[in-house]
Design an enzyme around this catalytic site. Sequence first.
Site: not given
Length: 396
Positions: A163, A194, A212, A306, A131, A171-172, A344, A208
């Site tokens: 990446d 990815h 998310i 790191v 979804d 749109p996001d 990831s 917006n």
Amino acid sequence: MRWLGAVLLLALFAAAPVQARAAADDAPRILMMLRLAPAHFRAGSGYGGGYGEDQSAAARRRIAAAVARRNGLRLAGNWPMPIIGIDCFILTVPRGRAPAEAAAQVARDPAVEWSEPIETFEAQGDPTPNDPLYPAQPAAHAWHLAMLHRTATGRRARIAVIDSQVDARHPDLAGQVAVERNFVDGAGAAAERHGTGIAGVIAARPDNGVGIVGIAPGARLLALRACAEQGAGAGAATLCDSLSLARAVSFAVEQRADVINLSLAGPPSRLLETLLRIGVARGATVVAAYDPKLPGGGFPASMPGVIAVAESAVGQAGGPYAAPGRDIPTTQPGGRWYLASGSSYAAAEVSGLIALIREEHVPGRRPALVSARPGGGEIDACASVVGKAKCAGLRR
């Protein structure tokens, strides 16, 4: 978790720094480093570090060609990296000869700074279409994200997403990408799953009406393509090589990225480690995905300095940090959304969290994560951003 990856190969030598070749030519190649003259590097030099008036460039090419001949190899290209003072040459290895052996032989030549094989790196994620407007973001609940965003959104932070191709028109993500660069030549320019998914987890736009909210929606992204996807759909493989990654990391460091997100893992690379050390020394935070199948979680997660991130807690001293990494709703090319899982996406969440910490903490102080145990375990996001005492008050 499905491991993604294959090998990207490199372009033929030209007068200008070469681009990476699409994966049609599978001839093995290695990297050979020659030292640049100290005067070559100038503050503010642009992407690729072009030679300009450096009169020693032709001499280095002659040296590189001579070393190749002495060792039974062929000079195939080069890419100068003035930020670490080296000129990286690409040598083709005859079929049937081990690249690691060829690199070790070349490294013994007195004209050579060092040499290494071109290694393969794999994106550490498993996207599963679902979804597209699935509302349950695990970090939104586990990290009390709405509450944290009242304190910090990652404003002024620049996050390098190294990446596959990011869909900057999603749109996001519209307006969230400050810089786009492609370090993979010949692989097409279409947006990829990815990289787009990682970018959405970090910095998807808030308020917006669709999709998310990113962990650090106030941050701006440097979308640096060093990987490419083969095939289409959920099973598409995401692949990178150590040269394209090095070129992207070099650019991110030169651009003074605050956070460098590397949602991938592979074998050690001296070239990548040298560049990343420069970035850390300049104040950047490097976040990498942890691969439990590789020693130390793979490189660069295993590199000191790191931040290594897994999708779930690893029960060992000195293990990685853990962040939500299962069924993460995120952005998909073409204005869609999907569910994704893997370290990831956990790493991307931590990259966003580091941007929140940087905004809230004293400028110049290195961000620190608060977790279940020193240097690893489940992250307490609220305490990391505002401190344990203040966080207790906010949670009441």
